[in-house]
Design an enzyme around this catalytic site. Structure first.
Site, mmCIF file in Angstrom:
data_model
loop_
_atom_site.group_PDB
_atom_site.id
_atom_site.type_symbol
_atom_site.label_atom_id
_atom_site.label_comp_id
_atom_site.label_asym_id
_atom_site.label_seq_id
_atom_site.Cartn_x
_atom_site.Cartn_y
_atom_site.Cartn_z
ATOM 1 N N HIS A 1 46.468 36.372 29.475
ATOM 2 C CA HIS A 1 47.319 35.214 29.196
ATOM 3 C C HIS A 1 47.865 35.192 27.773
ATOM 4 C CE1 HIS A 1 46.168 33.548 33.016
ATOM 5 N NE2 HIS A 1 44.916 33.367 32.656
ATOM 6 N N HIS B 1 43.748 33.883 38.385
ATOM 7 C CA HIS B 1 44.868 33.286 37.669
ATOM 8 C C HIS B 1 45.949 34.331 37.418
ATOM 9 C CE1 HIS B 1 41.309 30.844 36.729
ATOM 10 N NE2 HIS B 1 42.139 29.828 36.725
ATOM 11 N N ASP C 1 36.684 35.966 38.707
ATOM 12 C CA ASP C 1 36.719 34.555 39.063
ATOM 13 C C ASP C 1 37.295 34.283 40.445
ATOM 14 O OD1 ASP C 1 39.237 35.321 38.261
ATOM 15 O OD2 ASP C 1 39.520 33.738 36.787
ATOM 16 N N ASP D 1 42.653 38.866 39.308
ATOM 17 C CA ASP D 1 42.061 37.656 38.746
ATOM 18 C C ASP D 1 42.530 36.452 39.568
ATOM 19 O OD1 ASP D 1 42.016 35.327 36.655
ATOM 20 O OD2 ASP D 1 40.971 36.941 35.609
#
Length: 371
Positions: free
Chosen positions: A133, A171, A252, A169
């Site tokens: 990110h 995200h 995650d 992931d």
């Protein structure tokens, strides 16, 4: 060429925490190192201590002002108001903590070094990496630097032109897409939970032409992931014929994680690692998200096993079991009564299920894209 897979790690992660209430208060990389060593899978010939990236190396993508702000925040243990506003450090998500510069610079150093070490081919696992990110001038989503972007730039600098970046992931890897989504010599594939922070990576979002974003609904199961892997990821990567693959293997997306609502077992991630091996002469496997210390440690240790061809034991011997029993997960209900198999096994029970129509639709849309 590296004759055996190489593990890049550091002791800086042992005891380093974003703070007692932050999701990254849990031990992750140190758990993987301890588990792999306790299992006899990580001798000194396969372990290398990551260097800390120098500021000049970080400015290959990040701005000098931002790097200076991180160093200043570490030295003073506070963020100036202008740094909070401009660089997003000193926020709830991206707090000032003792190693705010040194820790991410060490993960970035591993990714930069990996590009150099993989110049002639091989496999590297850097579980501290995957901070996808981070933006050029600001921290974002617990990520102060974007080591995945720096890894791709380093691979390029050492002879790999065509790069496949795969992100599993929970995200969306928005920072990597910002850097390379429009690059014709990159293909980016991200499988992530829909309507989840950072809110990017919709099915229609092609990042400038070369991103393939598959937002998936809550409850993604192992059967659906296998469908995505076999129908979308592997054909796209094979057709692209990359010089290098970078796999962001965020932990995650498994059912035990407290920040997502997906229901994979760690078998899904291991299947992706196994399937991507051999599709390019260079493979770099990074970590990423993951906020349950048991699920992260077990998953990333299993990744190392897959990369080396080690069989996963049905039951852990006493020494690695002791590593898992020593973990704590304070402030979360899952830490109060952890199930016994979190201590005694690496492999989760499979989590199969039906393949939902929205999964088939999304995969179909992306299959029909040219790149």
């Amino acid at each position: 060429m590296l004759s055996r897979p190489l593990f890049l790690g550091s002791e800086i992660y042992r005891g380093s925490s974003y703070g007692p209430s932050h999701p990254l208060r849990v031990p992750r990389v140190s758990t993987v190192i301890d588990l792999a060593r306790a299992l006899g899978w990580l001798g000194p010939d396969q372990y290398m201590t990551s260097p800390r990236a120098k500021p000049a190396a970080l400015t290959a993508w990040h701005t000098p002002d931002y790097i200076a702000a991180l160093q200043r925040a570490e030295a003073t243990q506070e963020a100036r108001p202008e740094d909070i506003a401009r660089h997003h450090i000193g926020t709830v998500s991206n707090p000032v903590y003792p190693e705010i510069y040194r820790r991410p610079a060490t993960a970035a150093g591993a990714s930069i070094l990996a590009g150099e070490l993989l110049a002639d081919g091989g496999i590297i696992h850097s579980p501290a990496g995957g901070t996808h990110h981070g933006m050029p001038d600001r921290a974002s989503g617990f990520c102060y630097l974007n080591d995945a972007v720096l890894a791709i730039l380093s691979l390029r600098a050492h002879g790999a032109r065509r790069i496949a970046y795969i992100d599993i992931d929970a995200h969306h890897g928005d920072g990597v897409e910002f850097a390379f989504g429009a690059d014709p010599e990159c293909i980016l594939i991200s499988v992530h939970q829909e309507k989840r922070w950072p809110g990017t990576g919709t099915l229609a979002d092609d990042g400038g032409g070369h991103s393939h974003n598959l937002p998936v609904p809550r409850g993604l199961n192992d059967t659906e992931f296998a469908y995505i892997l076999n129908e979308l990821i592997l054909p796209k990567v094979t057709r692209f014929a990359p010089d290098a693959i970078v796999l962001q293997c965020g932990a995650d997306a498994v059912e035990e994680d407290p920040l997502s609502h997906l229901e994979l077992s760690n078998n899904a991630h291991w299947s992706a690692v196994a399937a991507l091996m051999g599709l390019a002469p260079r493979l770099l496997v990074l970590g990423g998200g993951g906020y349950n210390p048991w699920s992260v440690g077990r998953l990333w240790t299993g990744v190392w096993a897959v990369l080396n061809g080690h069989p996963i034991p049905e039951r852990l011997p006493p020494e690695p079991e002791a590593v898992l029993r020593a973990l704590e997960f304070k402030g979360n209900r899952r830490g109060r009564n952890p199930p016994e198999h979190w201590f005694t096994t690496l492999r989760d029970a499979p989590r199969p299920g039906p393949i939902r129509d929205e999964i088939r639709h999304g995969v179909g849309v992306l299959i029909r894209r040219d790149t």
